[in-house]
Enzyme design. Sequence first.
Site, PDB file in Angstrom:
ATOM      1  N   GLY B  15       0.857  -1.265   0.021  1.00 42.05           N
ATOM      2  CA  GLY B  15      -0.167  -0.074  -0.156  1.00 42.05           C
ATOM      3  C   GLY B  15       0.681   1.224   0.006  1.00 42.05           C
ATOM      4  O   GLY B  15       1.930   1.207  -0.277  1.00 42.05           O
ATOM      5  N   LEU B  16       0.291   2.403   0.152  1.00 42.40           N
ATOM      6  CA  LEU B  16       0.811   3.731   0.416  1.00 42.40           C
ATOM      7  C   LEU B  16       1.888   3.792   1.380  1.00 42.40           C
ATOM      8  O   LEU B  16       1.215   4.593   2.347  1.00 42.40           O
ATOM      9  CB  LEU B  16      -0.031   4.692   0.074  1.00 42.40           C
ATOM     10  CG  LEU B  16       0.634   6.161  -0.522  1.00 42.40           C
ATOM     11  CD1 LEU B  16       1.169   5.911  -1.792  1.00 42.40           C
ATOM     12  CD2 LEU B  16      -0.633   7.035  -0.717  1.00 42.40           C
ATOM     13  N   HIS B  17       2.830   2.970   1.807  1.00 42.90           N
ATOM     14  CA  HIS B  17       3.585   3.264   2.752  1.00 42.90           C
ATOM     15  C   HIS B  17       4.939   3.954   2.553  1.00 42.90           C
ATOM     16  O   HIS B  17       4.743   5.050   1.594  1.00 42.90           O
ATOM     17  CB  HIS B  17       4.090   1.759   3.514  1.00 42.90           C
ATOM     18  CG  HIS B  17       3.017   1.184   3.962  1.00 42.90           C
ATOM     19  ND1 HIS B  17       3.262   0.211   5.050  1.00 42.90           N
ATOM     20  CD2 HIS B  17       1.498   1.106   3.790  1.00 42.90           C
ATOM     21  CE1 HIS B  17       2.111  -0.382   5.423  1.00 42.90           C
ATOM     22  NE2 HIS B  17       1.110   0.166   4.888  1.00 42.90           N
ATOM     23  N   ALA B  18       5.874   4.020   3.223  1.00 37.74           N
ATOM     24  CA  ALA B  18       7.035   5.039   3.357  1.00 37.74           C
ATOM     25  C   ALA B  18       7.575   5.259   1.802  1.00 37.74           C
ATOM     26  O   ALA B  18       7.445   6.218   1.450  1.00 37.74           O
ATOM     27  CB  ALA B  18       8.194   4.745   4.317  1.00 37.74           C
ATOM     28  N   SER B  21       5.185   6.536  -0.715  1.00 39.74           N
ATOM     29  CA  SER B  21       4.624   7.760  -0.431  1.00 39.74           C
ATOM     30  C   SER B  21       5.899   8.869  -0.830  1.00 39.74           C
ATOM     31  O   SER B  21       5.629   9.882  -1.174  1.00 39.74           O
ATOM     32  CB  SER B  21       4.654   7.895   1.267  1.00 39.74           C
ATOM     33  OG  SER B  21       3.480   7.161   1.555  1.00 39.74           O
TER      34      SER B  21
END
Lengths: 130, 93
Positions: B15-18, B21
């Site tokens: 997913g939209l992790h570090a 992002s």
Amino acid sequence: MTENVGIVIVSHSADVARGTAMMVEQMVGREVPLGWCGGDPDGGLGTSVEAIMAAIDRAWSEKGVAILVDLGGAETNSEMAIEMLPEPRRGRVVVCNAPVVEGAVMAATEAASGATLEAVRRTAEELTPA
Amino acid sequence: MNKLKASVLMRHEVGLHARPSVKLTKLAKGFESKIDLGLSPDGPWIDAKSIVKVMATRAPKDSTIYFRAEGSDAKAALDALVMLVDGDFQDGP
């Protein structure tokens, strides 16, 4: 030439400082000047004004340098290091009130876009509850 | 000026992790346009150029990411952002 704000990581632990620097390099990239230091000369935990000054020198950018620190002495020694810088540099280095690992990645992401020192600091400090 | 919109399904494993992002924010910052990101077609919207806000969305795998952009390079910005997400943030397997 477009120059980016530099980032300095100061931890009591050399491993934490080195690891944080690796995260910045791998997540954000190498377009942000980076310096780090941690531990005392005997390999124990601690921070030193000399080492911090050297790290500021490595990360130096005409746009300024943002320092991320972990605990107590890291902050006071960083402030002392800033005071000992030559006059033209002194006003262009700030200590961010932010968690060291997260703050370093956030600050570097902001810096990579060519942001000002103030914008870089603001981004790092967004992480800190008011 | 009217806002352009785009959306894309995010298949990235975590997913939209570090790391995703940071990539998304860095890309967005390269454009002059104002760019917003949301997890539904009606928002709420956050500034796609704010790394702190983008990372705080914690969008999981299989979320649809909605973008809207306003400005001279809005179309190019949306194309690039959709390509980044659709291309799995250019991460290897």
